[in-house]
Motif scaffolding. Structure first.
Motif, PDB file in Angstrom:
ATOM      1  N   UNK A   1       0.847  -1.191   0.000  1.00  0.00           N
ATOM      2  CA  UNK A   1       0.000   0.000   0.000  1.00  0.00           C
ATOM      3  C   UNK A   1       0.877   1.233   0.000  1.00  0.00           C
ATOM      4  N   UNK A   2       0.500   2.224  -0.805  1.00  0.00           N
ATOM      5  CA  UNK A   2       1.215   3.493  -0.830  1.00  0.00           C
ATOM      6  C   UNK A   2       0.212   4.542  -0.376  1.00  0.00           C
ATOM      7  N   UNK A   3       0.419   5.058   0.830  1.00  0.00           N
ATOM      8  CA  UNK A   3      -0.582   5.917   1.452  1.00  0.00           C
ATOM      9  C   UNK A   3      -0.064   7.339   1.581  1.00  0.00           C
TER      10      UNK A   3
ATOM     11  N   UNK B   1      -3.528   3.049  -9.095  1.00  0.00           N
ATOM     12  CA  UNK B   1      -3.590   4.384  -8.495  1.00  0.00           C
ATOM     13  C   UNK B   1      -5.027   4.671  -8.066  1.00  0.00           C
ATOM     14  N   UNK B   2      -5.256   4.621  -6.781  1.00  0.00           N
ATOM     15  CA  UNK B   2      -6.573   4.862  -6.175  1.00  0.00           C
ATOM     16  C   UNK B   2      -7.687   4.051  -6.837  1.00  0.00           C
ATOM     17  N   UNK B   3      -7.590   2.725  -6.800  1.00  0.00           N
ATOM     18  CA  UNK B   3      -8.616   1.905  -7.459  1.00  0.00           C
ATOM     19  C   UNK B   3      -9.986   2.007  -6.789  1.00  0.00           C
TER      20      UNK B   3
ATOM     21  N   UNK C   1       1.785  -5.990  -6.388  1.00  0.00           N
ATOM     22  CA  UNK C   1       0.866  -4.851  -6.505  1.00  0.00           C
ATOM     23  C   UNK C   1       1.403  -3.665  -5.713  1.00  0.00           C
ATOM     24  N   UNK C   2       1.404  -2.494  -6.342  1.00  0.00           N
ATOM     25  CA  UNK C   2       1.615  -1.260  -5.601  1.00  0.00           C
ATOM     26  C   UNK C   2       0.316  -0.478  -5.729  1.00  0.00           C
ATOM     27  N   UNK C   3      -0.400  -0.332  -4.615  1.00  0.00           N
ATOM     28  CA  UNK C   3      -1.739   0.271  -4.669  1.00  0.00           C
ATOM     29  C   UNK C   3      -1.765   1.513  -3.793  1.00  0.00           C
ATOM     30  N   UNK C   4      -2.323   2.615  -4.323  1.00  0.00           N
ATOM     31  CA  UNK C   4      -2.338   3.854  -3.551  1.00  0.00           C
ATOM     32  C   UNK C   4      -3.723   4.139  -2.992  1.00  0.00           C
TER      33      UNK C   4
END
Ligand SMILES: Nc1ncnc2c1ncn2[C@@H]1O[C@H](COP(=O)(O)OP(=O)(O)OP(=O)(O)O)[C@@H](O)[C@H]1O
Ligand SMILES: [Mg+2]
Lengths: 298, 314
Positions: B35-37, B161-163, B190-193
């Motif tokens: 997660x990229x927060x 990016x912000x799914x 996965x890199x998810x923001x």
């Protein structure tokens, strides 16, 4: 505790066919990807593989530009005329309104849509860069335009052969016409591509292209005719540098391809016409490539 | 461990004039879901675009799947998928046709692209509607179509990016579950923001927090929970009841703050930190006051808390 399944079980254990399947097959290089994109763009320029509505405009215009050619063929075959009433290059010039409308109407399909809907970003995140994308789009548009001009030309050529006109004369005329059409297609695709990639609203793009291809050409032709009637021949020829169609007619005239101009283009004007045509075409291509590169990174 | 990182950055920096979108970011991302927060403008999208080679960093280096972003960005784009945060779907094309085309643009042949498109559209849950023009899709369906095109070529890594942007709670949960499956079942890193930490900690193995373009924290999701460690309590009634509980708990040595209709309790002091002790204490206090306990759960950690905490460390 995020997942109860152990990572990796879905990959190896094929329990039922609903699991995720990996793709291990071949992956094409950028050349093949560019070719696919080129062919898709070419088809889209004629509304193929798109909605039924999108096919109406391109095919209506193509039909209209074929009609006079078909009539000419009919007349030549039936009456046994010894030559075509118009040269191939001259025919393209006389149907310039249809060619211009085709370019103005279809360029937004290739150059505005992906920028307006921002799907360009999805292309940019793939192997082909967004700059290459813009260039391939220009190629598709150029070839679509070339086909639009070549198809009536070929119809007339086949008719001329059927009517028994001298084959070598016709071939040399045809050759000149196609070479001129290639240059014109590259230029017009560049201009309408640049206009459409900047003004993303379809209406504005069409109007912009019409301004350059039809209105500007009309103004240039008027200036050329006035200058000629005033006896200022060099002004008349010089004015021809300022629109795509006057460049085309001028070069056709210089090459004896049967296009009409108020004052013949000769001497140093010939390289000037070639140079301007190439520079403007190249400038437009560079401009639209830069535009795609910029939007693709946003 | 021991596997090479999926993404690795060193001193990565991107400045737009005075705007410092990313500053000296050094971080590693491993397999699974990361997660990229960060809040709006924290630099999440900027980082993804740099890694994709869409924009050039002002400074620093980065590698994705072992490839340098300067030297081999084309090779990187062959191996990764990207789901942008904003709209990017042409409205007059069906999801089916679009995903096939996008798979081809990633280098798959015609037959393979068709097969993959059908597969991924099924996985993201677009059924009959896949044959309809995407212009008529709901936000949830659009997000699914965007995800499908990112997976079309079976990438080894996807940037999402912000799914969950614009989704209602049910659709949000579906999307998060799908993101989790991509990382575990599909075996795709996965890199998810997101700007919500609470949302990502459900599915992430690892969380990276950005603040104003700087790395605030990068740690396994479990560590986050342990570090957060607080509790949330809600009782039946109004703010009066909430405050009565809060005051009573404070007298018993817990540090509390009101948060909305709830009482947020800071990680308890050592003597109360043993498993269950604080829980029992809260139950007893509520019973003594005659308050009905509606909710007692671990504080899922609000981003602001991480910022407060992180700010103290920096
Ligand atoms: N092209 C640009 N020119 C100038 N500033 C930019 C540009 N792109 C991004 N920025 C700035 O960089 C900072 C980081 O932007 P970025 O889009 O990476 O944030 P984000 O974390 O993705 O935010 P959000 O949650 O809003 O998507 C912001 O302050 C933004 O305004
Ligand atoms: Mg963003």
């Amino acid at each position: 505790m995020s997942e109860s399944t152990t990572p990796g079980t879905g990959r190896s254990g094929v329990i039922h066919d609903l699991g995720y399947r990996r793709y291990d097959g071949p992956r094409e290089g950028t050349g093949a990807i560019a070719r696919t994109l080129f062919l898709t763009g070419l088809r889209h320029a004629y509304g193929l593989e798109r909605s039924g509505k999108s096919k109406v405009m391109p095919f209506l215009l193509l039909g209209m530009s074929l009609l006079p050619a078909a009539i000419i063929v009919g007349v030549v075959v039936l009456t046994g005329l010894r030559s075509l009433p118009v040269t191939y290059a001259g025919y393209t010039s006389q149907t310039q309104l249809l060619v211009s409308l085709f370019a103005a109407a279809q360029a937004p399909v290739l150059f505005s849509r992906d920028l307006r809907h921002r799907s360009i970003v999805l292309y940019a995140a793939r192997p082909l860069s967004s700059a290459a994308f813009g260039f391939v789009r220009w190629l598709s548009m150029s070839v679509a335009l070339l086909a639009f001009m070549v198809i009536p030309t070929l119809l007339m050529f086949v008719g001329a052969l059927l009517a028994g006109l001298d084959k070598s004369d016709q071939l040399s005329d045809l050759y000149k016409a196609v070479v001129l059409q290639v240059f014109l297609a590259a230029l017009v695709a560049g201009i309408t591509g640049l206009v459409s990639s900047v003004s993303l609203r379809r209406g504005f793009a069409v109007v912009g292209s019409v301004m350059v291809l039809i209105v500007l050409t009309g103004v240039v032709t008027a200036v050329q005719n006035i200058a000629q009637s005033q006896g200022s021949d060099s002004v008349s020829v010089g004015a021809g540098l300022f629109s795509p169609w006057s460049l085309y007619s001028g070069l056709g005239n210089a090459w004896d391809a049967g296009t009409r101009v108020p004052v013949s283009v000769d001497g140093a004007w010939v390289p000037a016409y070639v140079l301007v045509l190439l520079l403007v075409a190249a400038g437009c291509v560079l401009g639209l490539v830069a535009r795609f590169r910029k939007v693709g990174s946003r | 461990m021991g596997a090479p990182p999926v993404i690795s950055t060193a001193g990565l920096t991107k400045h737009y004039g005075n705007v410092h979108a990313l500053t000296d970011l050094t971080v590693d991302v491993g397999p699974g879901v990361t997660g990229l927060v960060g809040a709006n403008g924290a630099g999440k999208s900027t980082l993804i675009k740099i890694l994709l080679g869409l924009i050039e960093p002002t400074g620093g280096r980065a590698q994705v799947l072992g490839h340098d972003i300067d030297a081999a960005s084309q090779e990187i784009r062959r191996l990764v998928g990207y789901m942008p945060e904003h709209d990017c779907l042409p409205p007059d094309v069906s999801a089916s046709d679009f995903v096939v085309h996008m798979a081809r643009m990633s280098g798959l042949g015609h037959a393979a692209a068709r097969e993959r498109a059908a597969d991924v559209l099924r996985h993201v849950g677009l059924d009959e509607e896949r044959y309809r023009p995407m212009g008529g899709y709901s936000t949830g369906m659009k997000q699914r179509a965007k995800l499908a095109q990112a997976l079309a070529h079976d990438p080894r890594l996807v940037f999402l990016d912000e799914p969950t942007n614009g989704l209602d709670p049910a659709a949000r949960n579906d999307m998060l579950r799908l993101v989790g499956r991509i990382g575990s079942e599909f075996g795709i890193a996965v890199l998810v923001t997101s700007h919500l930490l609470g949302e990502l900690e459900q599915v992430s193995d690892h969380v990276i927090v950005l603040d104003g373009g700087r790395l605030l924290r990068s740690s396994a999701t479990g560590d986050f929970l342990r570090r957060t460690g607080g509790l949330l309590v809600e009782v039946v009634g109004t703010e009066t009841e909430r405050d009565r509980l809060g005051e009573a708990l404070a007298q018993r040595g817990l540090v509390c703050r009101p948060r909305g209709t709830m009482v947020a309790i800071d990680p308890p002091a050592p003597e109360l930190a043993t498993e269950g002790v604080a829980h029992d204490l809260i139950r007893d206090v509520a019973a003594d006051l005659g308050l009905g306990l509606m909710r007692l759960e671990p504080d899922r950690g609000h981003l602001e808390d991480v910022f407060l905490e992180g700010g103290a460390h920096v």
